[in-house]
Motif scaffolding. Structure first.
Motif, PDB file in Angstrom:
ATOM      1  N   ASP A 190     -79.055 -37.209 -43.864  1.00 37.30           N
ATOM      2  CA  ASP A 190     -78.723 -35.798 -43.650  1.00 37.30           C
ATOM      3  C   ASP A 190     -77.892 -35.614 -42.382  1.00 37.30           C
ATOM      4  O   ASP A 190     -76.959 -34.790 -42.352  1.00 37.30           O
ATOM      5  N   LEU A 191     -78.226 -36.352 -41.324  1.00 39.74           N
ATOM      6  CA  LEU A 191     -77.456 -36.274 -40.083  1.00 39.74           C
ATOM      7  C   LEU A 191     -76.014 -36.713 -40.319  1.00 39.74           C
ATOM      8  O   LEU A 191     -75.062 -36.065 -39.845  1.00 39.74           O
ATOM      9  N   ILE A 192     -75.824 -37.805 -41.055  1.00 37.69           N
ATOM     10  CA  ILE A 192     -74.477 -38.301 -41.332  1.00 37.69           C
ATOM     11  C   ILE A 192     -73.678 -37.281 -42.136  1.00 37.69           C
ATOM     12  O   ILE A 192     -72.494 -37.008 -41.846  1.00 37.69           O
TER      13      ILE A 192
ATOM     14  N   ALA B 213     -77.637 -48.011 -35.854  1.00 34.97           N
ATOM     15  CA  ALA B 213     -77.120 -48.950 -36.862  1.00 34.97           C
ATOM     16  C   ALA B 213     -76.391 -48.200 -37.975  1.00 34.97           C
ATOM     17  O   ALA B 213     -75.307 -48.611 -38.408  1.00 34.97           O
ATOM     18  N   ARG B 214     -76.958 -47.098 -38.438  1.00 36.17           N
ATOM     19  CA  ARG B 214     -76.336 -46.324 -39.509  1.00 36.17           C
ATOM     20  C   ARG B 214     -75.056 -45.638 -39.027  1.00 36.17           C
ATOM     21  O   ARG B 214     -74.028 -45.647 -39.716  1.00 36.17           O
ATOM     22  N   LEU B 215     -75.097 -45.024 -37.854  1.00 39.66           N
ATOM     23  CA  LEU B 215     -73.917 -44.312 -37.351  1.00 39.66           C
ATOM     24  C   LEU B 215     -72.748 -45.262 -37.111  1.00 39.66           C
ATOM     25  O   LEU B 215     -71.596 -44.941 -37.437  1.00 39.66           O
ATOM     26  N   ILE B 216     -73.046 -46.438 -36.554  1.00 43.58           N
ATOM     27  CA  ILE B 216     -71.952 -47.364 -36.242  1.00 43.58           C
ATOM     28  C   ILE B 216     -71.416 -48.008 -37.517  1.00 43.58           C
ATOM     29  O   ILE B 216     -70.267 -48.480 -37.552  1.00 43.58           O
TER      30      ILE B 216
ATOM     31  N   GLU C  81     -71.065 -46.226 -40.301  1.00 41.98           N
ATOM     32  CA  GLU C  81     -70.302 -45.153 -40.946  1.00 41.98           C
ATOM     33  C   GLU C  81     -69.064 -44.726 -40.162  1.00 41.98           C
ATOM     34  O   GLU C  81     -68.053 -44.342 -40.750  1.00 41.98           O
ATOM     35  N   PHE C  82     -69.165 -44.777 -38.826  1.00 40.18           N
ATOM     36  CA  PHE C  82     -68.111 -44.187 -37.998  1.00 40.18           C
ATOM     37  C   PHE C  82     -67.672 -45.121 -36.879  1.00 40.18           C
ATOM     38  O   PHE C  82     -68.470 -45.888 -36.344  1.00 40.18           O
TER      39      PHE C  82
ATOM     40  N   PRO D  20     -64.464 -41.769 -39.669  1.00 43.46           N
ATOM     41  CA  PRO D  20     -65.057 -42.573 -40.760  1.00 43.46           C
ATOM     42  C   PRO D  20     -64.392 -43.938 -40.870  1.00 43.46           C
ATOM     43  O   PRO D  20     -63.175 -44.070 -40.766  1.00 43.46           O
ATOM     44  N   ARG D  21     -65.214 -44.958 -41.102  1.00 43.19           N
ATOM     45  CA  ARG D  21     -64.671 -46.315 -41.236  1.00 43.19           C
ATOM     46  C   ARG D  21     -64.076 -46.539 -42.615  1.00 43.19           C
ATOM     47  O   ARG D  21     -63.285 -47.442 -42.809  1.00 43.19           O
TER      48      ARG D  21
END
Length: 506
Positions: free
Chosen positions: A156-158, A468-471, A473-474, A504-505
């Motif tokens: 949800d944050l992403i 880990a999730r943020l890095i 994705e972005f 975004p990656r």
């Protein structure tokens, strides 16, 4: 860290050290005014040092050395800044460790005749609450099981970040990243503690999530304003104090409602709390709130008090640690690239991290640890001594409130090699530059001993999964050009808005 009783020889050794130590009256420190002590030093210039106490204490250390005492209002405090003294402080914390009162929280409870929880409780009452709460919050097996629900909130944050990149229209920057991270922490904590998604990221947020979240933010902000002031509100109920109490009233109201809903849900599903209480294995398998209810050792208002304290303790602290970590990654592309390589080498395409895969990401833990070292959200860790000790050659009597200045210790070149440089490798045991084993008591982000932060394992899991999730994705960029310092309210936050951009990656 539970201390063992000293032997007779150790007692004699301690008595000899105390006899040979310099007296407490000789502990150096600033000279204050009658009654108010050095309170004016904190409040003058629009509260410059009240907002930046770490800078004042750094000046005091230069002037007086590694130990000094100060009188702020009616509080006489001793400040220490060496790992050796920190170790001694914790060894003298006693059976029921005390940090000293959080006056606004305590006085509200006393005026409303409400119970205190694991954060502000003392003595046997604190121990009783702690013994009920910690079994489900500190056991690795139970904490690991929360990975899935934590990941749901991170998803949800992403999605929120992706949407805000468009609606804020700031070339990838979020207009209020701290707010998004506080909502993430709030929603995560509640899904674990109250066993329920409240809907802080819904569009629009659910009414209960909106009211609960806004009240938490108001309460935390005003607590920070009250913290360093004399507790006049104990006797004079100003308009501001009445508003503050109304925030607490709302929190207890909502917390009580959520507990009642969970009790009703359990009844409707024919889960018999009494039978669970009599069956230890069945009790251990319950979710957190059902487990606490099944123990039957706390009444609903005591449970609400503990739940609210635990939830709030993990909002500003974890959100701000993530904010500082993103700042580090955004300003250090080489560190960000190493971290991205580690995370992407461990996770398969589309795989979400969990407690098991995180064990294969030591660099990730090192990055967060460096964030906690260089930008601790709590500048000092306090204990009221249970016995006389010697700190830096001075006899410090029992009942003295001692504060370990972790911000100064973490930037001390005599303790950390290249102390102001960000080196995640220093926390990786297998690294040639590892200082992990050589630095006891030099960084204690969650405290130590029986009063160690009860939410430590959950907070670590939250932060590791999220970074880990943020890095993944972005790509993160920090566009601030001016030097970033820390400003203190209830926690130490960046002293200006961070211009963090998310690209975004894929």
């Amino acid at each position: 860290m539970q201390s063992t009783p000293p032997t007779a020889a150790q007692k004699l050794d301690d008595e000899e050290k105390i006899a040979n130590a310099k007296p407490y009256t000789q502990v150096p420190g600033p000279k204050g005014y009658p009654i108010i002590g050095t309170l004016w030093t904190l409040l003058k210039n629009n509260g410059f040092y009240q907002k930046r106490p770490h800078l004042l204490f750094a000046e005091y250390k230069k002037t007086y050395g590694p130990i000094f005492k100060d009188k702020i209002g009616n509080m006489e405090l001793v400040f220490i800044s060496t790992p050796e003294d920190v170790a001694t402080m914790f060894s003298a914390e006693g059976k029921y460790p005390s940090k000293g009162p959080v006056n606004p929280w305590v006085i509200y409870r006393e005026q409303r005749k409400k119970p205190k929880g694991v954060l502000i409780g003392e003595g046997e009452d604190w121990r009783r609450s702690r013994s009920v709460m910690d079994k489900k919050l500190l056991k690795l097996k139970d904490v690991s099981a929360y990975s899935e629900r934590i990941n749901q909130v991170i998803t949800d944050l992403i999605a929120h970040i992706r949407q805000k990149r468009i609606t804020d229209n700031r070339n990838g920057e979020l207009a209020n990243l701290k707010d998004a991270l506080c909502k993430w922490a709030f929603e995560t904590n509640n899904t674990i503690l109250f066993n329920k998604r409240l809907g802080a990221f819904n569009d629009p947020p659910t009414p209960i999530a909106k009211r609960f979240y806004e009240t938490v933010c108001q309460m935390l902000e005003v607590t920070g304003q009250f913290m360093l002031l004399p507790p006049y509100y104990k006797y004079i109920k100003t308009k501001g104090w009445k508003a503050y109490c109304s925030y607490w009233d709302t929190l207890f109201e909502i917390g009580g409602k959520l507990i009642e809903e969970e009790r009703n849900r359990l009844s409707s599903t024919e889960i018999n709390l009494l039978n669970n209480r009599q069956n230890k294995q069945r009790t251990e398998d319950l979710e957190f709130l059902p487990y606490v209810l099944s123990r039957g050792e706390l009444n609903d208002e005591e449970i609400a008090s503990n739940m609210i304290e635990l939830m709030m303790a993990g909002v500003d602290t974890t959100a701000t640690t993530i904010l500082w970590t993103l700042f580090i990654l955004g300003k250090n592309p080489d560190i960000q690239d190493k971290l991205y390589h580690e995370v992407s080498s461990v996770l398969k395409d589309g795989e979400l991290p969990d407690s098991q895969t995180l064990q294969k990401m030591p660099y990730l833990r090192g990055v967060i640890k460096e964030s906690q070292r260089l930008y601790p959200v709590v500048h000092a860790t306090a204990r009221i001594l249970d016995q006389d000790v010697v700190l830096s050659g001075y006899h410090i009597p029992a009942k003295t409130r001692v504060l370990a200045l972790m911000h100064l210790i973490s930037r001390d070149e005599s303790i950390f090699e290249e102390a102001t440089k960000i080196k995640p490798e220093r926390w990786i045991r297998s690294s040639a530059s590892s200082q992990h084993q050589r630095l006891p008591f030099s960084i204690i982000s969650f405290g130590l001993g029986p009063r160690m932060c009860i939410g430590r394992r959950i907070a670590e899991l939250q932060m590791e999964l999220t970074i880990a999730r943020l890095i993944s994705e972005f790509h993160v960029d920090c566009r601030n050009e001016n030097e970033i310092g820390a400003t203190f309210s209830l926690v130490a936050s960046p002293d200006q808005d961070l211009q963090i951009a998310f690209q975004p990656r894929n």
